[in-house]
Scaffold this motif. Structure first.
Motif, PDB file in Angstrom:
ATOM      1  N   GLN A 447      38.157  45.602  63.994  1.00  0.00           N
ATOM      2  CA  GLN A 447      37.079  44.757  63.489  1.00  0.00           C
ATOM      3  C   GLN A 447      37.022  43.507  64.353  1.00  0.00           C
ATOM      4  OE1 GLN A 447      35.296  45.688  60.516  1.00  0.00           O
ATOM      5  NE2 GLN A 447      36.438  47.605  60.630  1.00  0.00           N
ATOM      6  N   GLU A 448      36.037  43.415  65.217  1.00  0.00           N
ATOM      7  CA  GLU A 448      35.948  42.289  66.148  1.00  0.00           C
ATOM      8  C   GLU A 448      34.503  41.795  66.197  1.00  0.00           C
ATOM      9  OE1 GLU A 448      36.492  39.331  68.026  1.00  0.00           O
ATOM     10  OE2 GLU A 448      38.373  40.462  67.982  1.00  0.00           O
ATOM     11  N   TYR A 455      27.659  43.696  71.734  1.00  0.00           N
ATOM     12  CA  TYR A 455      27.002  45.010  71.795  1.00  0.00           C
ATOM     13  C   TYR A 455      25.539  44.898  71.379  1.00  0.00           C
ATOM     14  CZ  TYR A 455      25.612  49.701  70.460  1.00  0.00           C
ATOM     15  OH  TYR A 455      24.911  50.876  70.326  1.00  0.00           O
ATOM     16  N   ARG A 456      25.277  44.280  70.241  1.00  0.00           N
ATOM     17  CA  ARG A 456      23.900  44.185  69.743  1.00  0.00           C
ATOM     18  C   ARG A 456      23.031  43.396  70.724  1.00  0.00           C
ATOM     19  NH1 ARG A 456      23.712  48.317  66.278  1.00  0.00           N
ATOM     20  NH2 ARG A 456      25.112  48.047  64.495  1.00  0.00           N
ATOM     21  N   THR A 457      23.584  42.348  71.292  1.00  0.00           N
ATOM     22  CA  THR A 457      22.820  41.554  72.251  1.00  0.00           C
ATOM     23  C   THR A 457      22.502  42.371  73.498  1.00  0.00           C
ATOM     24  OG1 THR A 457      23.913  39.538  71.463  1.00  0.00           O
ATOM     25  CG2 THR A 457      22.780  39.405  73.569  1.00  0.00           C
ATOM     26  N   LEU A 471      27.273  43.611  79.241  1.00  0.00           N
ATOM     27  CA  LEU A 471      28.198  44.745  79.156  1.00  0.00           C
ATOM     28  C   LEU A 471      29.548  44.391  79.760  1.00  0.00           C
ATOM     29  CD1 LEU A 471      25.809  47.713  80.010  1.00  0.00           C
ATOM     30  CD2 LEU A 471      26.863  47.199  77.808  1.00  0.00           C
ATOM     31  N   HIS A 472      29.541  43.525  80.747  1.00  0.00           N
ATOM     32  CA  HIS A 472      30.812  43.061  81.323  1.00  0.00           C
ATOM     33  C   HIS A 472      31.586  42.261  80.282  1.00  0.00           C
ATOM     34  CE1 HIS A 472      33.710  41.122  83.989  1.00  0.00           C
ATOM     35  NE2 HIS A 472      33.349  41.968  84.944  1.00  0.00           N
ATOM     36  N   ILE A 477      36.227  41.885  76.280  1.00  0.00           N
ATOM     37  CA  ILE A 477      36.760  41.828  74.916  1.00  0.00           C
ATOM     38  C   ILE A 477      37.570  43.088  74.612  1.00  0.00           C
ATOM     39  CG2 ILE A 477      36.151  41.698  72.470  1.00  0.00           C
ATOM     40  CD1 ILE A 477      33.537  40.252  73.387  1.00  0.00           C
ATOM     41  N   GLU A 478      37.042  44.232  75.001  1.00  0.00           N
ATOM     42  CA  GLU A 478      37.751  45.496  74.796  1.00  0.00           C
ATOM     43  C   GLU A 478      39.097  45.484  75.520  1.00  0.00           C
ATOM     44  OE1 GLU A 478      37.249  50.257  75.943  1.00  0.00           O
ATOM     45  OE2 GLU A 478      35.549  48.884  76.120  1.00  0.00           O
TER      46      GLU A 478
END
Length: 521
Positions: A447-448, A455-457, A471-472, A477-478
């Motif tokens: 949960q982040e 992602y939504r942006t 995406l970078h 974050i991942e």
């Protein structure tokens, strides 16, 4: 067992990445063609004729004829993919190429997409394909147990026919990558096809069904295929229960292609000059999942310590026999938008021990790592991982489970387990499927909020350059905090006889597109 996960293993659907919007921005969706690479001399010219005999893995107990059903067998998926077309397919120039949909165009807010069907598309019985057939098929797909994850963000009422050749898909949120979703099992059947008639239902694909017996089939060329000239006279698909049996049949000349046969068979064939070894990079991701929601690995410092404890080069060399590449804990390594500039994480046992101490991790306890033997190398990766992290002070007990028990009781639930995905060409695919807080297949229970927002942006951003930047950020974050330890990616490996030409080299769903394959004999 999860329908979608099993389908993704065999089908390797490969929902693509950031380039899709640019590929179809001018309403032309087909700028990238499905790819195949010639295996013979550059002076050879493709020729028509011949029967290609293909071996594919499968079990008689798991046979299905339903294009929207649980395709546990690679043999079934291959047959279905040659008989029935999806709206789009992977391409060699873009991640999404035209198939039954010739073009697509989004609304300004990226929520509504209009797909125009290919000119001249007909079913095998000669009747034209209409938007109503596509809508019926997509709604049938959406109604399956895994339909929500197959068409994420698209409700049944958001699938409509605007006219005879235009299908409209409306997303719950702005989604610049929506066409990529149509690469996943969006097989089109005739409207109102009954379940008991699926075995003989006409498709739209490059081959038609001659006969089907116990998982084996013969398919013949569809001379009226809208997609262009098909070169082979026929494809015969033969089911094998083990990679070794399939490889032996290829070496004995009983089949022309051993599909997805694995590294062990490739090593056996290396000394045979009459056998081609075709490697498809980034074909399968093999991460270790650390549950982030709760339990002993909920602390991000512990997850980072485990990532720093792994000797990735040794994993690739020993588990994959060198037929693979080192991973950097970001899924989607085949994506053009993959962040190659993020520093490669390397083994650092001192730092790992420090992080474990800071987190108060109990090094006196032994932790189970649960795995299966579903695919070659998976259980071996767990065993080697356990040996490596022991040097950082973490004691791991490897538990091998039966496949059914694993998918029913362990997947999505256990604190530590192996996973595998038969596609790895899209950062967005994994973000939407496995890492959003509300993802139906959130393997780590991660949960982040910052990841969700990124992602939504990104999905709401039409400008390619700006979207690539977002995406970078998503990948940063991942890399830093997710529940994945991606130590490596396995190559997809096909063995082929010397006469086979232009087998597809794309990973994922792209490798089952055989309409341009031919025989030089």
């Amino acid at each position: 067992m999860s329908v979608t996960r099993r389908e993704l293993l065999w089908a390797t659907a490969g929902i693509g990445a950031a380039g899709a919007l640019a590929a179809c921005a001018g309403s032309k969706g087909g700028s990238g063609s499905a790819a195949g690479v010639a295996s013979g001399s550059a002076n050879e010219q493709p020729r028509t004729g011949g029967t290609l005999k293909v071996g594919a893995l499968g079990r008689a107990s798991a046979i299905t004829r339903d294009p929207h059903g649980t395709q546990a067998n690679e043999s079934d998926y291959l047959i279905i993919s040659l008989l029935y077309d999806t709206l789009t397919v992977p391409g060699d120039k873009t991640n999404t190429a035209a198939r039954l949909a010739a073009s697509w165009k989004p609304s300004e807010d990226l929520r509504t997409w209009r797909f125009t069907l290919a000119d001249g598309a007909t079913f095998h019985d000669g009747t034209p394909v209409t938007a109503e057939d596509v809508v019926w098929s997509l709604k049938r797909l959406r109604a399956t147990p895994s339909g929500k994850s197959r068409l994420p963000g698209i409700q049944p009422e958001g699938i409509q026919a605007e006219d005879a050749r235009t299908v409209v898909l409306v997303s719950d949120y702005a989604n610049a990558d929506l066409p990529l979703l149509t690469r996943l099992t969006t097989f089109v059947l005739k409207k109102d096809t009954k379940d008991d008639a699926l075995a003989g239902a006409p498709g739209t694909g490059p081959f038609t069904l001659d006969w089907y017996r116990d998982g084996n089939a013969r398919l013949v060329r569809n001379d009226n295929w809208y997609g262009g000239k098909v070169l082979l006279d026929a494809v015969e698909v033969r089911i094998f229960e083990s990679p070794q049996a399939m490889a032996n049949a290829l070496l004995a000349g009983q089949i022309d292609v051993a599909s997805n046969v694995g590294a062990v068979a490739a090593r056996t064939a290396e000394t045979r000059k009459d056998i081609q070894i075709l490697r498809r990079p980034n074909d399968m991701a093999m991460p270790i999942v650390m549950r982030a929601a709760d339990g002993p690995f909920a602390d991000a410092k512990v997850r980072e310590a485990l990532r720093l404890s792994v000797d990735r080069d040794a994993m690739v060399k020993q588990v994959l026999s060198g037929y693979g590449t080192v991973g950097n804990d970001i899924l989607g390594t085949g994506d053009p938008a993959y962040a190659k500039d993020i520093p490669q994480r390397k083994r650092d046992l001192d730092r790992a021990r420090q992080l474990l101490a800071e987190a108060g991790f109990d090094t006196a306890r032994t932790y189970d790592l649960i795995t299966t033997e579903d695919i070659a190398g998976l259980a071996e990766s767990a065993t080697l991982f356990a040996t490596q992290v022991r040097e950082a002070g973490v004691k791991i007990n490897v538990v091998k489970q039966d496949s059914k028990v694993f998918w029913d009781a362990t997947w999505l639930k256990a604190p530590l387990y192996t996973s595998y995905w038969g596609t790895n060409d899209s950062v967005v695919f994994f973000a939407s499927k496995t890492m959003l807080s509300d993802a139906g297949q959130n393997e780590a229970g991660w949960q982040e909020p910052s990841f969700d927002e990124a992602y939504r942006t990104a999905m709401a951003t039409a400008d390619e350059a700006a979207r690539t930047t977002l995406l970078h950020q998503l990948q940063e974050i991942e890399y830093a905090r997710s529940g994945y330890l991606l130590w490596g990616m396995a190559d997809g490996i096909d063995l082929a006889g010397s006469a086979v030409r232009d087998l597809p080299r794309l990973p994922g769903y792209g490798r089952v597109q055989l309409e341009k394959t031919w025989l030089a004999r």
